[in-house]
Design a protein around this motif. Structure first.
Motif, PDB file in Angstrom:
ATOM      1  N   ILE A  20      -8.911 -16.674  15.162  1.00  0.00           N
ATOM      2  CA  ILE A  20      -9.423 -17.411  14.190  1.00  0.00           C
ATOM      3  C   ILE A  20      -9.702 -19.020  14.343  1.00  0.00           C
ATOM      4  N   ALA A  21     -10.574 -19.494  13.940  1.00  0.00           N
ATOM      5  CA  ALA A  21     -10.811 -20.753  14.169  1.00  0.00           C
ATOM      6  C   ALA A  21      -9.906 -21.719  13.276  1.00  0.00           C
ATOM      7  N   GLY A  22      -9.287 -22.596  14.051  1.00  0.00           N
ATOM      8  CA  GLY A  22      -8.108 -23.351  13.464  1.00  0.00           C
ATOM      9  C   GLY A  22      -6.966 -22.728  12.946  1.00  0.00           C
ATOM     10  N   ALA A  23      -6.813 -21.506  13.610  1.00  0.00           N
ATOM     11  CA  ALA A  23      -5.466 -20.770  13.536  1.00  0.00           C
ATOM     12  C   ALA A  23      -4.279 -21.715  13.532  1.00  0.00           C
ATOM     13  N   GLU A  24      -4.330 -22.747  14.627  1.00  0.00           N
ATOM     14  CA  GLU A  24      -3.054 -23.662  14.724  1.00  0.00           C
ATOM     15  C   GLU A  24      -2.631 -24.445  13.558  1.00  0.00           C
ATOM     16  N   ARG A  25      -3.527 -24.385  12.479  1.00  0.00           N
ATOM     17  CA  ARG A  25      -3.372 -25.312  11.296  1.00  0.00           C
ATOM     18  C   ARG A  25      -2.105 -24.531  10.718  1.00  0.00           C
ATOM     19  N   ALA A  26      -1.979 -23.427  10.794  1.00  0.00           N
ATOM     20  CA  ALA A  26      -0.892 -22.652  10.083  1.00  0.00           C
ATOM     21  C   ALA A  26       0.103 -21.855  11.153  1.00  0.00           C
ATOM     22  N   THR A  27       0.473 -22.753  12.025  1.00  0.00           N
ATOM     23  CA  THR A  27       1.385 -22.385  13.194  1.00  0.00           C
ATOM     24  C   THR A  27       2.732 -21.897  12.570  1.00  0.00           C
ATOM     25  N   ASN A  28       3.581 -20.914  13.047  1.00  0.00           N
ATOM     26  CA  ASN A  28       4.630 -20.439  12.326  1.00  0.00           C
ATOM     27  C   ASN A  28       5.752 -20.829  13.422  1.00  0.00           C
ATOM     28  N   VAL A  29       6.520 -21.802  13.023  1.00  0.00           N
ATOM     29  CA  VAL A  29       7.863 -21.997  14.075  1.00  0.00           C
ATOM     30  C   VAL A  29       9.053 -21.366  13.872  1.00  0.00           C
ATOM     31  N   TYR A  30       9.303 -20.661  14.772  1.00  0.00           N
ATOM     32  CA  TYR A  30      10.577 -19.608  14.647  1.00  0.00           C
ATOM     33  C   TYR A  30      12.068 -20.271  15.069  1.00  0.00           C
ATOM     34  N   PRO A  31      12.716 -20.458  13.927  1.00  0.00           N
ATOM     35  CA  PRO A  31      14.239 -20.829  14.146  1.00  0.00           C
ATOM     36  C   PRO A  31      15.293 -19.682  14.342  1.00  0.00           C
ATOM     37  N   LEU A  32      16.442 -20.038  14.878  1.00  0.00           N
ATOM     38  CA  LEU A  32      17.435 -18.974  15.002  1.00  0.00           C
ATOM     39  C   LEU A  32      18.838 -19.562  15.001  1.00  0.00           C
ATOM     40  N   SER A  33      19.800 -18.859  14.463  1.00  0.00           N
ATOM     41  CA  SER A  33      21.087 -19.620  14.157  1.00  0.00           C
ATOM     42  C   SER A  33      22.327 -18.396  14.429  1.00  0.00           C
ATOM     43  N   THR A  34      23.516 -19.102  14.660  1.00  0.00           N
ATOM     44  CA  THR A  34      24.649 -18.050  14.285  1.00  0.00           C
ATOM     45  C   THR A  34      24.814 -18.158  12.928  1.00  0.00           C
ATOM     46  N   LEU A  35      25.565 -17.102  12.669  1.00  0.00           N
ATOM     47  CA  LEU A  35      26.052 -16.973  11.331  1.00  0.00           C
ATOM     48  C   LEU A  35      27.590 -17.511  11.166  1.00  0.00           C
ATOM     49  N   ARG A  36      27.855 -18.187  10.183  1.00  0.00           N
ATOM     50  CA  ARG A  36      29.278 -18.533  10.052  1.00  0.00           C
ATOM     51  C   ARG A  36      30.285 -17.711   9.900  1.00  0.00           C
ATOM     52  N   ASP A  37      30.080 -16.452   9.499  1.00  0.00           N
ATOM     53  CA  ASP A  37      31.103 -15.394   9.234  1.00  0.00           C
ATOM     54  C   ASP A  37      30.720 -14.237  10.509  1.00  0.00           C
ATOM     55  N   ALA A  38      30.109 -14.604  11.778  1.00  0.00           N
ATOM     56  CA  ALA A  38      29.943 -13.826  12.869  1.00  0.00           C
ATOM     57  C   ALA A  38      31.217 -13.126  13.084  1.00  0.00           C
ATOM     58  N   ALA A  39      31.368 -11.871  13.234  1.00  0.00           N
ATOM     59  CA  ALA A  39      32.170 -11.120  13.905  1.00  0.00           C
ATOM     60  C   ALA A  39      32.568 -11.523  15.268  1.00  0.00           C
ATOM     61  N   ASN A  40      31.729 -11.799  15.917  1.00  0.00           N
ATOM     62  CA  ASN A  40      31.765 -12.361  17.325  1.00  0.00           C
ATOM     63  C   ASN A  40      30.717 -13.454  17.868  1.00  0.00           C
ATOM     64  N   PRO A  41      31.678 -14.706  17.115  1.00  0.00           N
ATOM     65  CA  PRO A  41      30.760 -15.943  17.302  1.00  0.00           C
ATOM     66  C   PRO A  41      30.487 -16.489  18.672  1.00  0.00           C
TER      67      PRO A  41
END
Length: 271
Positions: A223-244
């Protein structure tokens, strides 16, 4: 000196010598504990327990590989089968009480919902992705651009607007001034790809990584210009994680050189 005094002196010297020997066996020249008696050599200290991960559907191949590599490095950890779905679906599940240790989203908007609910620590960006047009093998409809998707008679499938791939698709269509009435709107990118693969749709807007993973079953059209809608992926640890502890280690692994190499192999860009 009497014989009794001599015997007492010899006994005292012997006792001091024995204490010195014991001291030497318990610590080295620098006073550090003998490695053989340290915690790392008593039962193999390290990560252990189960690890539960929620991840965007587009991450399935890469995260399966990352989980396997992480388990190989940490044999005491059991990564449970990863829950893959649209980021918006996973965010709702977490907000409604679903239990997880790590959340990896395909966009910042849905991660923000989880963070704002007080459920996740500050997220880290770890990958990026852009859309392609997935068509049936050989591209029989000769689709070569976004504009071609608006042709009469074509069945085109998109992700739902609240799903990251749907948000990106509509951003590109709006930017190009293209009005498109999709045949269906799916809750994750895997469902869009499945409809194209099965022949239920002529085309669908999916991530470049999904097209690469389905090589032979679909053909990708840039798709021409596809980079204009680039998705950035974040990740995180959950605060109530059973195995932090394991959760924090997994996040660090994804961000590491080894983790980034796996993501690149699956077609993801740098964050």
């Amino acid at each position: 000196m009497t014989a009794l005094s001599l015997r007492r002196l010899v006994a005292a010297v012997t006792l001091v010598g024995c204490l010195g020997i014991v001291g030497c066996s318990a610590s080295g020249p620098s006073g550090e504990t003998d490695a053989a008696s340290s915690p790392d050599h008593q039962g193999g200290a390290g990560l252990s327990g189960e690890l539960t991960i929620f991840a965007a559907a587009s991450l399935s191949g890469a995260f399966d590989q990352l989980a396997a590599d992480f388990e190989e490095q940490h044999p005491g950890v059991d990564v449970r089968p990863i829950s893959y779905d649209g980021s918006s679906v996973l965010a709702v599940q977490l907000i409604e009480g679903a239990a997880a240790d790590v959340f990896a989203a395909a966009d910042e908007k849905n991660m923000t919902k989880v963070v704002d609910a007080g459920l996740a620590v500050e997220p880290e960006s770890f990958a990026s992705n852009v859309l392609q047009i997935a068509v049936t093998p050989g591209n029989p409809e000769s689709i070569d651009s976004l504009a071609a998707l608006a042709s009469d008679g074509l069945a085109v499938v998109l992700c739902a607007p609240e799903v990251p791939c749907g948000t990106a698709a509509r951003a590109l269509l709006d930017d190009a001034g293209i009005e498109l009435r999709p045949a269906s709107e799916e809750q994750n990118v895997t469902a869009v790809l499945s409809k194209v693969k099965s022949g239920e749709a002529d085309a669908g807007l999916v991530y470049r990584t999904d097209v690469a993973a389905a090589a032979g079953d679909v053909t990708g059209v840039d798709i021409a210009g596809a980079e204009r809608a680039t998705n950035v992926y974040p990740l995180s640890t959950l605060r109530d994680a059973a195995n932090p502890t394991a959760a924090t280690a997994f996040v660090a692994f994804v961000l590491s050189e080894s983790g980034q190499r796996v993501l690149a192999e699956y077609g993801f860009g740098a964050p």
